[in-house]
Design a protein around this motif. Sequence first.
Motif, PDB file in Angstrom:
ATOM      1  N   HIS A 131       0.994  -1.322   0.107  1.00  0.00           N
ATOM      2  CA  HIS A 131       0.130   0.681   0.084  1.00  0.00           C
ATOM      3  C   HIS A 131       0.899   0.936   0.469  1.00  0.00           C
ATOM      4  CE1 HIS A 131      -3.397  -2.912   2.016  1.00  0.00           C
ATOM      5  NE2 HIS A 131      -3.801  -2.710   0.617  1.00  0.00           N
ATOM      6  N   SER A 132       1.947   1.387   0.553  1.00  0.00           N
ATOM      7  CA  SER A 132       3.167   2.695   0.458  1.00  0.00           C
ATOM      8  C   SER A 132       3.541   2.542  -0.958  1.00  0.00           C
ATOM      9  CB  SER A 132       4.468   1.652   1.212  1.00  0.00           C
ATOM     10  OG  SER A 132       5.043   1.291   1.266  1.00  0.00           O
ATOM     11  N   TYR A 204       6.015   3.068  -5.613  1.00  0.00           N
ATOM     12  CA  TYR A 204       6.471   4.695  -4.742  1.00  0.00           C
ATOM     13  C   TYR A 204       7.933   3.655  -4.077  1.00  0.00           C
ATOM     14  CZ  TYR A 204       4.023   9.330  -4.867  1.00  0.00           C
ATOM     15  OH  TYR A 204       4.147  10.110  -5.740  1.00  0.00           O
ATOM     16  N   ASP A 207       7.951   1.748   2.685  1.00  0.00           N
ATOM     17  CA  ASP A 207       8.567   2.883   3.626  1.00  0.00           C
ATOM     18  C   ASP A 207       6.828   2.739   4.201  1.00  0.00           C
ATOM     19  OD1 ASP A 207       6.293   5.255   2.344  1.00  0.00           O
ATOM     20  OD2 ASP A 207       7.553   6.395   2.105  1.00  0.00           O
ATOM     21  N   THR A 208       7.068   4.171   5.373  1.00  0.00           N
ATOM     22  CA  THR A 208       5.757   4.285   6.453  1.00  0.00           C
ATOM     23  C   THR A 208       4.462   4.840   6.112  1.00  0.00           C
ATOM     24  OG1 THR A 208       7.393   5.098   7.950  1.00  0.00           O
ATOM     25  CG2 THR A 208       7.483   3.432   8.386  1.00  0.00           C
ATOM     26  N   SER A 209       4.616   5.284   4.883  1.00  0.00           N
ATOM     27  CA  SER A 209       3.424   6.543   4.867  1.00  0.00           C
ATOM     28  C   SER A 209       2.520   6.063   3.648  1.00  0.00           C
ATOM     29  CB  SER A 209       4.187   7.938   4.192  1.00  0.00           C
ATOM     30  OG  SER A 209       4.686   8.152   3.199  1.00  0.00           O
ATOM     31  N   LEU A 210       1.303   6.671   3.752  1.00  0.00           N
ATOM     32  CA  LEU A 210       0.740   6.397   3.127  1.00  0.00           C
ATOM     33  C   LEU A 210      -0.317   7.807   1.806  1.00  0.00           C
ATOM     34  CD1 LEU A 210      -1.888   3.489   4.276  1.00  0.00           C
ATOM     35  CD2 LEU A 210       0.116   3.410   3.121  1.00  0.00           C
ATOM     36  N   ALA A 229      -4.899   2.980   6.573  1.00  0.00           N
ATOM     37  CA  ALA A 229      -4.022   2.594   7.611  1.00  0.00           C
ATOM     38  C   ALA A 229      -4.551   2.145   8.327  1.00  0.00           C
ATOM     39  CB  ALA A 229      -2.792   3.916   7.664  1.00  0.00           C
TER      40      ALA A 229
END
Length: 236
Positions: A131-132, A204, A207-210, A229
Amino acid sequence: MIPGRRTCREATRRRPRATRTRTSVIGDPRNDENVIVSQLQGLMLRFHNRMAGLIGDFAETQRAVRWHYQWVVLNDFLPAIIAPAVLAEVLPHLAAGTDPVTDPPKLKFYHARDEAFMPLEFSAAAYRFGHSMVRPEYQLNETLPKSHSIFAGDSNHPNLRGFHEFPAQWAIDWRFFVDLEPMDYGDANNLPDPRNKKRLQLAYKIDTSLVNPLGHLPSDIAAHPHILALRNLERG
């Protein structure tokens, strides 16, 4: 335009749909969730039917298609997301240049007793890393100068949500998603220029962001909660 490109794009757009509802005739409706996934599924359908025409036998066709898909996963997808040393530890035949019969996979935590299965800890938690990698918007082909949001949008700014038929002009040119052929850079200020390397919309980094659209999913995609998330955390 490359000769035959429009024909190829048009063919990837088409897929079986119910006459009345125009919903996709498909085993897992999630493979029609957005325009990109829908056309990738349609591409696999075309590949299956092409193989069926070449092979003739349905069971053999199934096996050949599965083997092609598994080959892509092992030789293209996994090396792109896993460190070489880790991949070689789990699948030693890739590094040794042998085969999985001679050098079978070495799995430390996965042990199937009767039949192979996908652990819930993987499918509902670990594998959510993808998803990230989703971008907020995508350009589908060189005839559409503007990008479309993956989910969010309104009537003036259409999005790529699925579960319905989409315009013929939205047929995907896969050169915008996969580096299929070498091209020069072209005009860097002209995104539709097929020679422009910026046309390639790579995923992308993990990492830890969406991206923002995944924080406000439409109700026909997901609800309670609509934040991806949060859904991942609750499932995990």
